[in-house]
Design a protein around this motif. Structure first.
Motif, mmCIF file in Angstrom:
data_model
loop_
_atom_site.group_PDB
_atom_site.id
_atom_site.type_symbol
_atom_site.label_atom_id
_atom_site.label_comp_id
_atom_site.label_asym_id
_atom_site.label_seq_id
_atom_site.Cartn_x
_atom_site.Cartn_y
_atom_site.Cartn_z
ATOM 1 N N VAL A 1 10.768 3.819 -25.177
ATOM 2 C CA VAL A 1 10.488 3.420 -23.797
ATOM 3 C C VAL A 1 10.559 1.896 -23.761
ATOM 4 C CG1 VAL A 1 8.768 3.449 -21.954
ATOM 5 C CG2 VAL A 1 8.968 5.407 -23.492
ATOM 6 N N ASP A 2 11.406 1.340 -22.895
ATOM 7 C CA ASP A 2 11.507 -0.113 -22.835
ATOM 8 C C ASP A 2 10.422 -0.690 -21.915
ATOM 9 O OD1 ASP A 2 12.410 0.056 -20.194
ATOM 10 O OD2 ASP A 2 14.445 -0.630 -20.636
ATOM 11 N N CYS A 3 10.407 -2.008 -21.760
ATOM 12 C CA CYS A 3 9.344 -2.670 -20.997
ATOM 13 C C CYS A 3 9.368 -2.308 -19.514
ATOM 14 C CB CYS A 3 9.423 -4.183 -21.186
ATOM 15 S SG CYS A 3 10.959 -4.899 -20.580
ATOM 16 N N ARG A 4 10.455 -1.728 -19.025
ATOM 17 C CA ARG A 4 10.545 -1.290 -17.631
ATOM 18 C C ARG A 4 10.383 0.223 -17.479
ATOM 19 N NH1 ARG A 4 15.447 -5.071 -15.452
ATOM 20 N NH2 ARG A 4 14.296 -7.031 -15.617
ATOM 21 N N GLN B 1 22.935 2.458 -14.871
ATOM 22 C CA GLN B 1 23.302 2.273 -16.282
ATOM 23 C C GLN B 1 23.126 3.553 -17.107
ATOM 24 O OE1 GLN B 1 20.779 0.236 -14.923
ATOM 25 N NE2 GLN B 1 22.182 -1.383 -14.290
ATOM 26 N N GLY B 2 22.698 4.646 -16.459
ATOM 27 C CA GLY B 2 22.528 5.906 -17.176
ATOM 28 C C GLY B 2 21.186 6.044 -17.864
ATOM 29 N N HIS B 3 20.188 5.270 -17.421
ATOM 30 C CA HIS B 3 18.838 5.384 -17.969
ATOM 31 C C HIS B 3 17.976 6.264 -17.075
ATOM 32 C CE1 HIS B 3 20.034 1.268 -19.500
ATOM 33 N NE2 HIS B 3 19.754 1.941 -20.615
ATOM 34 N N LEU B 4 16.958 6.826 -17.667
ATOM 35 C CA LEU B 4 15.944 7.542 -16.914
ATOM 36 C C LEU B 4 14.740 6.619 -16.848
ATOM 37 C CD1 LEU B 4 14.659 10.056 -15.618
ATOM 38 C CD2 LEU B 4 14.047 10.786 -17.933
ATOM 39 N N ARG B 5 14.334 6.263 -15.647
ATOM 40 C CA ARG B 5 13.189 5.361 -15.494
ATOM 41 C C ARG B 5 11.948 6.196 -15.216
ATOM 42 N NH1 ARG B 5 10.073 2.757 -12.083
ATOM 43 N NH2 ARG B 5 9.403 0.650 -12.576
ATOM 44 N N LEU B 6 10.949 6.020 -16.085
ATOM 45 C CA LEU B 6 9.674 6.704 -15.932
ATOM 46 C C LEU B 6 8.733 5.775 -15.172
ATOM 47 C CD1 LEU B 6 9.338 8.043 -19.596
ATOM 48 C CD2 LEU B 6 10.286 9.231 -17.598
ATOM 49 N N PRO B 7 8.280 6.173 -13.991
ATOM 50 C CA PRO B 7 7.407 5.306 -13.193
ATOM 51 C C PRO B 7 6.101 4.960 -13.925
ATOM 52 C CG PRO B 7 8.128 7.227 -11.942
ATOM 53 C CD PRO B 7 8.534 7.447 -13.355
ATOM 54 N N ALA B 8 5.549 3.783 -13.615
ATOM 55 C CA ALA B 8 4.328 3.310 -14.272
ATOM 56 C C ALA B 8 3.177 4.307 -14.170
ATOM 57 C CB ALA B 8 3.928 1.945 -13.721
ATOM 58 N N ALA C 1 3.373 3.493 -23.740
ATOM 59 C CA ALA C 1 3.466 2.034 -23.689
ATOM 60 C C ALA C 1 4.876 1.613 -24.078
ATOM 61 C CB ALA C 1 2.450 1.415 -24.648
ATOM 62 N N SER C 2 5.203 0.402 -23.754
ATOM 63 C CA SER C 2 6.507 -0.148 -24.112
ATOM 64 C C SER C 2 6.685 -0.074 -25.633
ATOM 65 C CB SER C 2 6.575 -1.608 -23.645
ATOM 66 O OG SER C 2 7.788 -2.178 -24.032
ATOM 67 N N GLY C 3 7.838 0.414 -26.065
ATOM 68 C CA GLY C 3 8.120 0.545 -27.494
ATOM 69 C C GLY C 3 7.809 1.910 -28.068
ATOM 70 N N ASP C 4 7.017 2.714 -27.350
ATOM 71 C CA ASP C 4 6.736 4.074 -27.834
ATOM 72 C C ASP C 4 8.023 4.883 -27.872
ATOM 73 O OD1 ASP C 4 4.029 3.662 -28.111
ATOM 74 O OD2 ASP C 4 3.462 4.703 -26.259
ATOM 75 N N ARG C 5 8.156 5.696 -28.915
ATOM 76 C CA ARG C 5 9.307 6.591 -29.016
ATOM 77 C C ARG C 5 8.878 7.977 -28.548
ATOM 78 N NH1 ARG C 5 13.677 4.788 -31.163
ATOM 79 N NH2 ARG C 5 14.426 6.751 -32.006
ATOM 80 N N VAL C 6 9.736 8.594 -27.751
ATOM 81 C CA VAL C 6 9.451 9.916 -27.204
ATOM 82 C C VAL C 6 10.515 10.902 -27.673
ATOM 83 C CG1 VAL C 6 8.211 9.070 -25.185
ATOM 84 C CG2 VAL C 6 10.685 9.355 -25.053
#
Length: 160
Positions: free
Chosen positions: A56-59, A103-110, A119-124
């Motif tokens: 999960v990136d910072c956004r 860009q082909g990303h899935l954005r997970l809302p805050a 959190a940012s950096g967590d791997r799912v």
């Protein structure tokens, strides 16, 4: 068997090992012809799930082209997101307010990330089920719960 004369001229008695039976009563030769034990092989997969891991990136974005391609999700695909037992369930929905980015990303809302403790950096773990057109997103806390018993059995003890 004949005796052998050594270099010093002393007679060396021959060594003969007595024939013995294996524990199961067969001769040593028959016991050695026994096939080696084989490990248990898992059964064939019955699911058509496609798996991937993503950070999960910072956004709040996650990306895995293979998983999203298996689902046929492209930029603008309308999606609905729900959370059940800490796992995100994402599916296509014509009335969905979420979607794939350009860009082909899935954005997970805050709010969704906070609900799942992401959190940012967590791997799912991403688990796509193309026949159902659904994606399951498993956060690390859920993976810990799912795998705790299995890991304890494999490692011989309680891991909690």
């Amino acid at each position: 068997m004949a005796a052998v004369v050594g270099m010093t001229g002393a007679v060396i008695d021959p060594v003969a090992f007595p024939a013995s039976l294996a524990r199961d009563g067969r001769s040593p030769t028959a016991a050695s012809n026994r096939p080696l034990p084989l490990p248990t092989v898992p059964t064939a997969r019955t699911e058509t799930a496609v798996y991937g891991m993503a950070a999960v990136d910072c956004r709040g974005r996650v990306a895995d082209r293979t998983v999203f391609a298996a689902l046929g999700w492209v930029a603008g695909t309308p999606l609905a997101i729900s959370v059940t037992h800490g796992t995100l369930i994402i599916s296509t929905d014509p009335c969905g307010v979420f979607g794939m980015t350009s860009q082909g990303h899935l954005r997970l809302p805050a709010p969704v990330r906070h609900c799942c403790g992401l959190a940012s950096g967590d791997r799912v773990l991403l688990a796509a089920h193309p026949e159902r057109n659904v994606l399951l997103v498993h956060p690390p806390t859920v993976l810990d719960l799912l795998l705790a018993d299995r890991h304890a059995r494999l490692l011989g003890g309680d891991l909690t």
